[in-house]
Design an enzyme around this catalytic site. Structure first.
Site, mmCIF file in Angstrom:
data_model
loop_
_atom_site.group_PDB
_atom_site.id
_atom_site.type_symbol
_atom_site.label_atom_id
_atom_site.label_comp_id
_atom_site.label_asym_id
_atom_site.label_seq_id
_atom_site.Cartn_x
_atom_site.Cartn_y
_atom_site.Cartn_z
ATOM 1 C CD GLU A 33 -7.241 -8.915 9.637
ATOM 2 O OE1 GLU A 33 -6.805 -8.091 9.145
ATOM 3 O OE2 GLU A 33 -7.286 -8.964 10.883
ATOM 4 N NE ARG A 51 -1.753 -2.366 3.042
ATOM 5 C CZ ARG A 51 -2.551 -2.833 4.320
ATOM 6 N NH1 ARG A 51 -3.489 -2.417 5.031
ATOM 7 N NH2 ARG A 51 -1.813 -3.639 4.945
HETATM 8 C C1 UD1 Z 1 -2.639 -6.550 10.964
HETATM 9 C C2 UD1 Z 1 -3.730 -7.461 11.464
HETATM 10 C C3 UD1 Z 1 -4.849 -6.681 11.736
HETATM 11 C C4 UD1 Z 1 -4.734 -5.425 12.647
HETATM 12 C C5 UD1 Z 1 -3.575 -4.634 12.011
HETATM 13 C C6 UD1 Z 1 -2.985 -3.775 13.191
HETATM 14 C C7 UD1 Z 1 -3.467 -9.426 10.226
HETATM 15 C C8 UD1 Z 1 -4.111 -10.386 9.156
HETATM 16 N N1 UD1 Z 1 -4.291 -8.342 10.439
HETATM 17 O O1 UD1 Z 1 -3.050 -6.095 9.547
HETATM 18 O O2 UD1 Z 1 -6.194 -7.374 12.607
HETATM 19 O O3 UD1 Z 1 -5.596 -4.580 12.997
HETATM 20 O O4 UD1 Z 1 -2.345 -5.379 11.680
HETATM 21 O O5 UD1 Z 1 -2.130 -2.832 12.517
HETATM 22 O O6 UD1 Z 1 -2.431 -9.871 10.974
HETATM 23 N N2 UD1 Z 1 4.237 -9.406 7.677
HETATM 24 C C9 UD1 Z 1 5.356 -10.360 7.722
HETATM 25 N N3 UD1 Z 1 4.923 -11.319 7.008
HETATM 26 C C10 UD1 Z 1 3.832 -11.415 6.167
HETATM 27 C C11 UD1 Z 1 2.915 -10.368 6.186
HETATM 28 C C12 UD1 Z 1 3.364 -9.478 6.976
HETATM 29 O O7 UD1 Z 1 6.223 -10.307 8.429
HETATM 30 O O8 UD1 Z 1 3.990 -12.279 5.537
HETATM 31 C C13 UD1 Z 1 4.589 -8.304 8.467
HETATM 32 C C14 UD1 Z 1 4.541 -6.731 7.989
HETATM 33 O O9 UD1 Z 1 5.743 -6.386 7.493
HETATM 34 C C15 UD1 Z 1 4.041 -5.802 9.065
HETATM 35 C C16 UD1 Z 1 3.249 -6.771 10.147
HETATM 36 O O10 UD1 Z 1 3.591 -8.001 9.657
HETATM 37 O O11 UD1 Z 1 5.087 -5.303 9.951
HETATM 38 C C17 UD1 Z 1 1.815 -6.474 9.829
HETATM 39 O O12 UD1 Z 1 1.444 -6.894 8.473
HETATM 40 P P1 UD1 Z 1 0.347 -5.532 7.666
HETATM 41 O O13 UD1 Z 1 0.092 -6.199 6.336
HETATM 42 O O14 UD1 Z 1 0.827 -4.249 7.848
HETATM 43 O O15 UD1 Z 1 -0.999 -6.159 8.401
HETATM 44 P P2 UD1 Z 1 -2.359 -5.121 8.535
HETATM 45 O O16 UD1 Z 1 -3.065 -5.246 7.234
HETATM 46 O O17 UD1 Z 1 -1.880 -3.814 8.957
HETATM 47 CA CA CA Z 2 -0.214 -2.765 9.209
#
Ligand code: UD1
Ligand code: CA
Length: 485
Positions: free
Chosen positions: A182, A35
């Site tokens: 979610e 994003r």
């Molecule tokens: C996530 C939560 C959501 C919460 C929000 C709070 C999930 C599915 N959803 O959504 O419920 O309200 O955070 O901010 O978890 N990451 C990895 N590996 C991956 C994918 C992501 O390490 O395969 C890391 C990203 O780099 C990031 C963190 O996990 O630092 C959160 O991922 P992100 O995609 O930002 O989740 P949100 O959509 O914000």
């Molecule tokens: Ca996030």
């Protein structure tokens, strides 16, 4: 481990007490950050002058040692690792990145020797150590006083919950949680819930990894969601609870550029308020950009539109006038920095005066009460106590003693196209305006250089050097020219 804790371990190895609970912190930092529309990994985007991930690591390190902190990296893993390596944390690689649940699956081996793990999000940099501690303690005390919780979710009540996962409680008044949904999967009624998932959790390691394989990818992104562990653990008969943060702003994430800029502004506002509380005056703080690690002494005044960056330290009783940008520099007490100065990795001693429009490049050391004035550029020099270079000058690779006067337009010619050479100017030297000093060259103590000189040879102590063409005056030349044409 302290003596006391190892004794406790021996006496009651069957039931761990609070002191013997082995806690790890896992920071999820492997995601791409789609994003942000960026080619750089999300967690390396900066707020408050530091990568998002560096803020989260700094908070984690105040709670437990770096050896027990695991950054889960994946997208652009090498650059993320490089950026935060000096913090001493451990790394786990998630490759490919198949969601937050998958991130934890990849860390199962590294976390196996711990009793509990606190999971933080590498893109939520406002988290403070106090909140991490509270989450840990809540999870631990829950385990002792009530039925042990396998998962504790840090939740927050937001005015606008858009974009976050929502917390579904078992009953209206119950701490117990049944699921996290979610945003994209919410029913219209669930979308109205304002208690959101912060993305920070505490898990008991055993039930987490005994059940994590039950996560499925039947959602809009086709990913393993860590959030689904709430329901998975409930279905396995485990307890899942939520505890709310006092200050909801702490958990704000940064999924978009607009959110990044908002977090940055919030962090800098807080930094200014902290400095003001410590005795610094900052006029129009909203116009100033001050990084998290900057230090400023009491009674210093910062005017509008000033940037203080990196590990800059400014003493007390200074005045930094508008439009100056100071990066990783050390400024003493009572220094006046007039408008428009640019400093990078420079040191300025007490009582010095800079600017307007001075450019101090790396390795510039300005002595006590020295003056560096308009359009003067310095690089890798030492300017001694009370010395002055007030106008239109370049000083590079030079050792300049005390009480030296450098006339307007003086240039040290330090570069021969291949190598850099040094200029040495001893105490009390007077360099006349518009002189070029061709290095390597030395001006002995108390010597004089006549204005407009090109100095290529050393000048001995107390001598006068003049290196310019002798002036010729042709009497009546103009009149003769006029009459002959
Ligand atoms: C996530 C939560 C959501 C919460 C929000 C709070 C999930 C599915 N959803 O959504 O419920 O309200 O955070 O901010 O978890 N990451 C990895 N590996 C991956 C994918 C992501 O390490 O395969 C890391 C990203 O780099 C990031 C963190 O996990 O630092 C959160 O991922 P992100 O995609 O930002 O989740 P949100 O959509 O914000
Ligand atoms: Ca996030």
């Amino acid at each position: 481990m302290t003596k006391e804790t190892s004794n406790t371990t021996k006496k009651s190895s069957s039931r761990p007490t609070k002191d013997t609970t082995r806690t790890a912190i896992a920071i999820m930092a492997a995601g791409k950050g789609t994003r942000l529309k960026s080619k750089h990994p999300k967690v390396l985007h900066e707020v408050g002058g530091k990568p998002l991930l560096a803020h989260v690591i700094a908070a984690a390190k105040q709670v437990i040692p770096a050896a027990d902190i695991f950054a889960i990296i994946g997208h652009e893993a090498a650059s993320v690792r490089h950026a935060v390596q000096d913090t001493g944390v451990q790394f786990v690689v998630q490759e490919p990145q198949r969601g937050t649940g998958h991130a934890l699956m990849c860390a199962s081996k590294a976390l196996a020797r711990y009793d509990q793990v606190i999971v933080l999000s590498g893109d939520a940099p406002l988290i403070i150590p106090e909140t991490i501690r509270k989450l840990r303690d809540f999870h631990q005390s829950g385990s002792r006083e009530h039925r042990p919780a396998a998962m504790t979710i840090l939740s927050a009540q937001l005015e606008d919950p858009t974009g976050y996962g929502r917390i579904i409680h078992k009953g209206a008044t119950s701490d117990d949680v049944q699921a996290i949904v979610e945003e994209k999967s919410c029913t219209p009624a669930q979308r109205k819930i304002r208690e959101i998932n912060s993305g920070f959790y505490a898990f008991s390691v055993k039930p987490l990894f005994a059940n994590i394989e039950r996560l499925k990818t039947d959602n809009s992104h086709g990913e393993y969601y860590l959030t689904d562990m709430a329901q998975v653990l409930c279905n396995a008969g485990k307890r899942v609870v939520a505890t709310k943060t006092q200050d909801a702003s702490e958990i704000l994430g940064s999924n978009t550029r607009a959110e990044l800029v908002e977090l940055d502004a919030r962090m800098r506002r807080d930094k200014c308020l902290k400095l003001m509380a410590a005795g610094v005056t900052i006029f129009y703080p909203e116009s100033c950009v001050i990084d998290a690690d900057v230090e400023v002494g009491a009674d210093t005044v910062i005017e509008p539109f000033v940037q203080l960056l990196g590990r800059t330290h400014i003493g007390g009783d200074c005045r930094v006038r508008s439009y100056s940008v100071i990066q990783s520099s050390q400024i003493g007490d009572g220094v006046l920095i007039r408008p428009g100065c640019v400093l990078d990795d420079a040191r300025v001693a007490n009582g010095a005066i800079l600017g307007p429009y001075s450019h101090l490049r790396p390795g510039s050391e300005i002595g006590e009460d020295a003056h560096v004035g308009n359009f003067v550029e310095t690089k890798k020099i030492r300017l001694g106590k009370g010395s002055k270079a007030n106008h239109l000058t370049y000083l590079g690779d030079a050792e300049i003693g005390e009480g030296v006067n450098i006339g307007a337009g003086t240039i040290t010619c330090n570069y021969d196209g291949v190598h850099k050479h040094k200029t040495i100017i001893e105490d009390g030297v007077f360099v006349g305006s518009d002189s070029t000093l061709v290095a390597p060259v030395k001006l002995g103590k108390g010597s004089y250089v006549g204005a407009g000189s090109c100095i290529t040879d050393d000048v001995s102590e107390e001598s006068l050097a003049i290196g310019r063409a002798k002036q010729v005056v042709k009497e009546g030349w103009v009149k003769k020219k006029r009459e002959s044409s």
